[in-house]
Design an enzyme around this catalytic site. Sequence first.
Site, PDB file in Angstrom:
ATOM      1  N   ASN A 110     -42.676   5.665   3.152  1.00  0.00           N
ATOM      2  CA  ASN A 110     -41.406   5.230   2.583  1.00  0.00           C
ATOM      3  C   ASN A 110     -40.205   5.398   3.503  1.00  0.00           C
ATOM      4  OD1 ASN A 110     -42.641   4.524   0.084  1.00  0.00           O
ATOM      5  ND2 ASN A 110     -42.736   6.707  -0.410  1.00  0.00           N
ATOM      6  N   THR A 111     -40.427   5.862   4.734  1.00  0.00           N
ATOM      7  CA  THR A 111     -39.373   5.900   5.749  1.00  0.00           C
ATOM      8  C   THR A 111     -39.783   4.965   6.871  1.00  0.00           C
ATOM      9  OG1 THR A 111     -38.701   8.177   5.238  1.00  0.00           O
ATOM     10  CG2 THR A 111     -38.171   7.342   7.439  1.00  0.00           C
TER      11      THR A 111
ATOM     12  N   GLY B 147     -43.185  17.049  -2.535  1.00  0.00           N
ATOM     13  CA  GLY B 147     -42.777  15.865  -3.272  1.00  0.00           C
ATOM     14  C   GLY B 147     -42.168  16.182  -4.617  1.00  0.00           C
TER      15      GLY B 147
ATOM     16  N   ASN C  40     -41.952  21.466   4.108  1.00  0.00           N
ATOM     17  CA  ASN C  40     -42.378  20.181   4.647  1.00  0.00           C
ATOM     18  C   ASN C  40     -41.146  19.455   5.176  1.00  0.00           C
ATOM     19  OD1 ASN C  40     -42.942  17.216   4.457  1.00  0.00           O
ATOM     20  ND2 ASN C  40     -44.940  17.900   3.746  1.00  0.00           N
TER      21      ASN C  40
ATOM     22  N   ASP D 116     -40.779  19.486  -5.580  1.00  0.00           N
ATOM     23  CA  ASP D 116     -39.612  20.342  -5.410  1.00  0.00           C
ATOM     24  C   ASP D 116     -38.931  19.992  -4.096  1.00  0.00           C
ATOM     25  OD1 ASP D 116     -37.728  22.309  -5.603  1.00  0.00           O
ATOM     26  OD2 ASP D 116     -39.115  23.997  -5.436  1.00  0.00           O
ATOM     27  N   LYS D 117     -38.133  18.957  -4.109  1.00  0.00           N
ATOM     28  CA  LYS D 117     -37.589  18.409  -2.874  1.00  0.00           C
ATOM     29  C   LYS D 117     -36.532  19.304  -2.224  1.00  0.00           C
ATOM     30  CE  LYS D 117     -38.509  13.631  -4.214  1.00  0.00           C
ATOM     31  NZ  LYS D 117     -39.563  13.443  -3.200  1.00  0.00           N
TER      32      LYS D 117
ATOM     33  N   ASN E 214     -51.623  12.353   2.712  1.00  0.00           N
ATOM     34  CA  ASN E 214     -50.438  11.878   2.024  1.00  0.00           C
ATOM     35  C   ASN E 214     -50.818  10.700   1.118  1.00  0.00           C
ATOM     36  OD1 ASN E 214     -47.641  11.433   1.412  1.00  0.00           O
ATOM     37  ND2 ASN E 214     -47.104  12.160   3.453  1.00  0.00           N
TER      38      ASN E 214
ATOM     39  N   PHE F  25     -37.581  10.208   0.856  1.00  0.00           N
ATOM     40  CA  PHE F  25     -37.082  11.525   1.284  1.00  0.00           C
ATOM     41  C   PHE F  25     -35.674  11.795   0.765  1.00  0.00           C
ATOM     42  CE2 PHE F  25     -39.798  11.635   5.477  1.00  0.00           C
ATOM     43  CZ  PHE F  25     -40.942  11.789   4.723  1.00  0.00           C
TER      44      PHE F  25
ATOM     45  N   GLY G  98     -55.657  13.047  -5.144  1.00  0.00           N
ATOM     46  CA  GLY G  98     -56.616  12.779  -6.202  1.00  0.00           C
ATOM     47  C   GLY G  98     -57.206  14.011  -6.843  1.00  0.00           C
TER      48      GLY G  98
ATOM     49  N   SER H 181     -45.525   9.755   5.455  1.00  0.00           N
ATOM     50  CA  SER H 181     -45.008   9.053   4.283  1.00  0.00           C
ATOM     51  C   SER H 181     -44.819   7.572   4.605  1.00  0.00           C
ATOM     52  CB  SER H 181     -43.666   9.639   3.843  1.00  0.00           C
ATOM     53  OG  SER H 181     -43.061   8.811   2.866  1.00  0.00           O
TER      54      SER H 181
ATOM     55  N   GLY I 170     -52.660  10.185  -6.655  1.00  0.00           N
ATOM     56  CA  GLY I 170     -53.436  10.408  -7.861  1.00  0.00           C
ATOM     57  C   GLY I 170     -54.888   9.995  -7.702  1.00  0.00           C
TER      58      GLY I 170
ATOM     59  N   ASN J 189     -44.737   5.828  -5.604  1.00  0.00           N
ATOM     60  CA  ASN J 189     -43.359   6.215  -5.331  1.00  0.00           C
ATOM     61  C   ASN J 189     -42.886   5.600  -4.019  1.00  0.00           C
ATOM     62  OD1 ASN J 189     -42.416   8.335  -3.122  1.00  0.00           O
ATOM     63  ND2 ASN J 189     -44.589   8.767  -3.575  1.00  0.00           N
ATOM     64  N   ARG J 190     -41.617   5.307  -3.993  1.00  0.00           N
ATOM     65  CA  ARG J 190     -40.943   4.918  -2.753  1.00  0.00           C
ATOM     66  C   ARG J 190     -39.599   5.652  -2.692  1.00  0.00           C
ATOM     67  NH1 ARG J 190     -41.237  -0.379  -5.434  1.00  0.00           N
ATOM     68  NH2 ARG J 190     -39.307  -0.815  -6.588  1.00  0.00           N
TER      69      ARG J 190
ATOM     70  N   LYS K 251     -49.155  16.871   8.543  1.00  0.00           N
ATOM     71  CA  LYS K 251     -49.678  16.150   7.373  1.00  0.00           C
ATOM     72  C   LYS K 251     -49.930  14.700   7.764  1.00  0.00           C
ATOM     73  CE  LYS K 251     -49.003  15.489   2.418  1.00  0.00           C
ATOM     74  NZ  LYS K 251     -48.190  15.882   1.242  1.00  0.00           N
TER      75      LYS K 251
END
Length: 365
Positions: free
Chosen positions: A183-184, A68, A145, A70-71, A248, A120, A305, A181, A276, A116-117, A219
């Site tokens: 967000n996809t 997340g 990943n 270092d994309k 995740n 990718f 966390g 994730s 977190g 975050n959203r 994951k």
Amino acid sequence: MYRFVFTQVLSRFDPEDVHHLTVRALRLLSVTPAVKRLVHRRLAPRDPALRVRAFGVHFPGPFGLAAGFDKDAGCVEAMSALGFGHVEVGTITAHAQPGNARPRLFRVPRARGIVNRMGFNNAGAGAAARVLSRPRGVPAVVGVNIGKTKVVPESEAVQDYVTSARALAPLADYLVVNVSSPNTPGLRDLQAVGLLRPLLAAVKEVADATPRRTPLLVKIAPDLADDDVDAIADLALDLGLDGIIATNTTIRRDLGAAGRGGRPDEHWDETGGLSGRPLKDRSLEVLRRLRARVGDRLTLVSVGGVEDADDVWERLLAGATLVQGYSAMIYEGPLWAHRIHRELSRRLRRRGVTDLREVIGLTAG
């Protein structure tokens, strides 16, 4: 010092802008050989007691950087030099994509969390492969990943992942299939065992065919029902995967600070994955469930966390061989991983432990 800078300066700027500025600075460090080597000598974990071997790979320390940050794999050397025992890059998709519209990254500081959203956003598997194929000036353990390209329909998801795996598995110390994730659209549907089995089997075939046989992990999301966690654990064993990364981000908002009454701040209800501190309890719960299900037959990587050495220690005792973090670095600064490994080293010495394997799973049922 960092906390003052964060509170007085960085927190006043858009978090994604700060992220991009940080990545540019880290890439500059990565291309400055003398400084990079000096930082690595000062900050990278060196205590032999911290070394751990997982799925045939040797790690200098158990605490690594979660996917997340270092994309596009541009900060591997810099993050290793700053003290992370491994760096998981991505999520990387077969085709380049811009991700979701901005704003898409939000701080929730009172809860010590991030929403975050991103979706990718990355330059694609080909670009990442070119970066990862370059010689490195400092040692680095790199996980890659991979996820589904957004425009690819579910019916073509397997081939999409296979395309990424073919480009990246030969360059990775381990490969991760990300189906968790939020967000996809439709991605988490792939966690259903009926869809997940052919996907993992196809990617595993690619990973197994690399010259060194690249280890493969999956994951998973924290929002899975316990029975689904068990089913994926059983599937991982059946297919001969090397491990599971749990967990995740979460789409739930009844965790952490909210569970104690009230929303932490204005961004708590933003759409996207929450990471977190609010994720801590559920992530640990999933880890313990997985350990009870699979024992030491799979490598378990715990993320979610994790804020300090106490959290890492707790995950190791509960059965994680490796632990990852990301969100807390935003609040703790660039020396975060170094401090965690330093404290773990001191803790091991106080207990007379010379091999980290002695504590892994010590409190697991």
